[in-house]
Design an enzyme around this catalytic site. Structure first.
Site, PDB file in Angstrom:
ATOM      1  N   GLY A  67     -36.042 -20.423 -23.745  1.00 27.52           N
ATOM      2  CA  GLY A  67     -35.055 -19.679 -22.962  1.00 27.52           C
ATOM      3  C   GLY A  67     -33.688 -19.595 -23.597  1.00 27.52           C
ATOM      4  N   SER A  93     -35.779 -19.737 -31.119  1.00 29.20           N
ATOM      5  CA  SER A  93     -36.567 -19.159 -32.216  1.00 29.20           C
ATOM      6  C   SER A  93     -35.711 -18.172 -33.008  1.00 29.20           C
ATOM      7  CB  SER A  93     -37.826 -18.475 -31.676  1.00 29.20           C
ATOM      8  OG  SER A  93     -37.493 -17.491 -30.727  1.00 29.20           O
ATOM      9  N   ALA A  94     -34.987 -17.320 -32.305  1.00 29.87           N
ATOM     10  CA  ALA A  94     -34.137 -16.345 -33.004  1.00 29.87           C
ATOM     11  C   ALA A  94     -33.032 -17.059 -33.781  1.00 29.87           C
ATOM     12  CB  ALA A  94     -33.523 -15.372 -31.997  1.00 29.87           C
ATOM     13  N   ASP A 112     -31.960 -11.450 -28.529  1.00 29.38           N
ATOM     14  CA  ASP A 112     -31.803 -12.836 -28.985  1.00 29.38           C
ATOM     15  C   ASP A 112     -31.289 -12.905 -30.426  1.00 29.38           C
ATOM     16  OD1 ASP A 112     -32.885 -13.527 -26.571  1.00 29.38           O
ATOM     17  OD2 ASP A 112     -34.402 -14.869 -27.376  1.00 29.38           O
TER      18      ASP A 112
END
Ligand code: PMV
Length: 326
Positions: A109, A113-114, A156
């Site tokens: 959330g 990852s980005a 993101d």
């Protein structure tokens, strides 16, 4: 070949890079389908260090994470790096040792990852002497993000690359996305609570798309409402009408519940934050676990909401949105 190694061969000269974590204040999921969203970077980063190696792409990920995050995301991380190398035009035989760490925890959330993709792309670029603009880094991270989110909106990686508070609208026809920096009169304190549950963003994004396709009579009006909430949210932020911002965040959470991406734990933490006086609270990011965020202007309110969530045994972060320096 991309593998995971147990130890990183530290070296004195290496490429380094960072990417910001983020909270989405308005519009997650809806942004994937072209509605506008509002996102703020937070003062926590994923950091990466990269060193040329004899062979293979070897990753050592030392981020603090929710239980099971590393295992759940490992294959996606490998795919994301492969996508990144391709987007950067790097020979697949190039050997690289990649270390990932930083202050941004791997809680679903928060755009972890980005943020890590931006950090890794920057570090690889520096190690290999490639000059890359932020725009290029953002494009590479978007390609990498497909491994984690399937059909990402790009919100993101954009927040992770540029930082700040942003209005983001994906051009679903494939043209350039609309990205505008927003400016607040003063930064606002927020609290982020983690359910501790790892969520698969790709599964969540695909689920929404599938339900929307099957039931447009229910979903289309909700998507329209989400768009209106984002526009109203922007106006309220620009007017610094924090009560209104909070109400709209609550409304956004209700819409996210309706499209089936909230969870029992998220709803419980959202309710708790509101009862403790938060101006508004909602899940943030992909949902289905992961994190919620609460608008808690002022240190006292922020501390109160933070302690309440923490006292139930959940991980919490305090942050500020709308800080100009990041
Ligand atoms: O859960 P996160 O941090 O990966 O955020 C996902 C945000 C979504 O809107 C659900 C997907 C996207 O690409 O915009």
């Amino acid at each position: 070949m991309v593998g995971v190694i147990a130890t990183f061969q530290g070296a004195t000269v290496m490429g380094k890079g960072s990417g910001y974590g983020k909270v989405i204040l308005f519009g997650e999921h809806f942004v994937v389908h072209g509605a506008p969203g509002i996102v703020s970077a937070i003062d926590s980063t994923a950091d990466a260090e990269v060193k040329k190696a004899a062979k293979g792409i070897n990753v050592k990920d030392e981020r603090k994470t929710a239980k099971g995050y590393g295992e759940e995301k490992r294959l996606q991380q490998i795919e994301s790096i492969e996508r990144m190398l391709k987007a950067m035009g790097i020979d697949s035989k190039t050997g690289l040792d990649i270390w990932v760490g930083g202050t941004l925890p791997g809680f679903s959330g928060l755009g972890a990852s980005a943020a890590s993709s931006v950090a890794i792309a920057r570090a690889i670029g520096q190690e290999l002497g490639m000059q890359m603009s932020d725009e290029k880094i953002n494009q590479i991270a978007y390609e990498a993000e497909k491994a984690y989110a399937g059909n990402p909106s790009g919100i993101d990686n954009t927040a992770a690359t540029y930082g700040g508070l942003m209005w983001f609208k994906k051009d679903v026809a494939g043209g350039p996305d609309k990205i505008e920096k927003l400016h607040l009169r003063r930064p606002i304190e927020i609290v982020i609570g983690s359910t501790g549950k790892v969520a698969n963003t790709k599964v969540m994004v695909e689920g929404v798309a599938e339900r929307k396709r099957k039931n447009p009579a229910k979903y289309d009006p909700i998507f329209k409402q989400a768009e209106n909430v984002a526009f109203a949210g922007r106006k309220a932020l620009e007017n610094y009408d924090l009560k209104k911002v909070g109400e709209l965040m609550n409304e956004n959470h209700r819409l996210l519940q309706e499209i089936g991406v909230s969870s029992k734990e998220l709803d419980m933490l959202v309710d708790l934050a509101r009862k403790q006086g938060a101006f508004g609270a909602k899940l943030t990011g992909g949902g289905g676990g992961g994190c919620m965020t609460a608008l808690t202007p002022g240190k006292d309110l922020q501390g109160k909401v933070l302690s309440a969530i923490k006292s139930l045994g959940f991980e919490v972060l305090s942050a500020k949105i709308g800080v100009e320096k990041y």
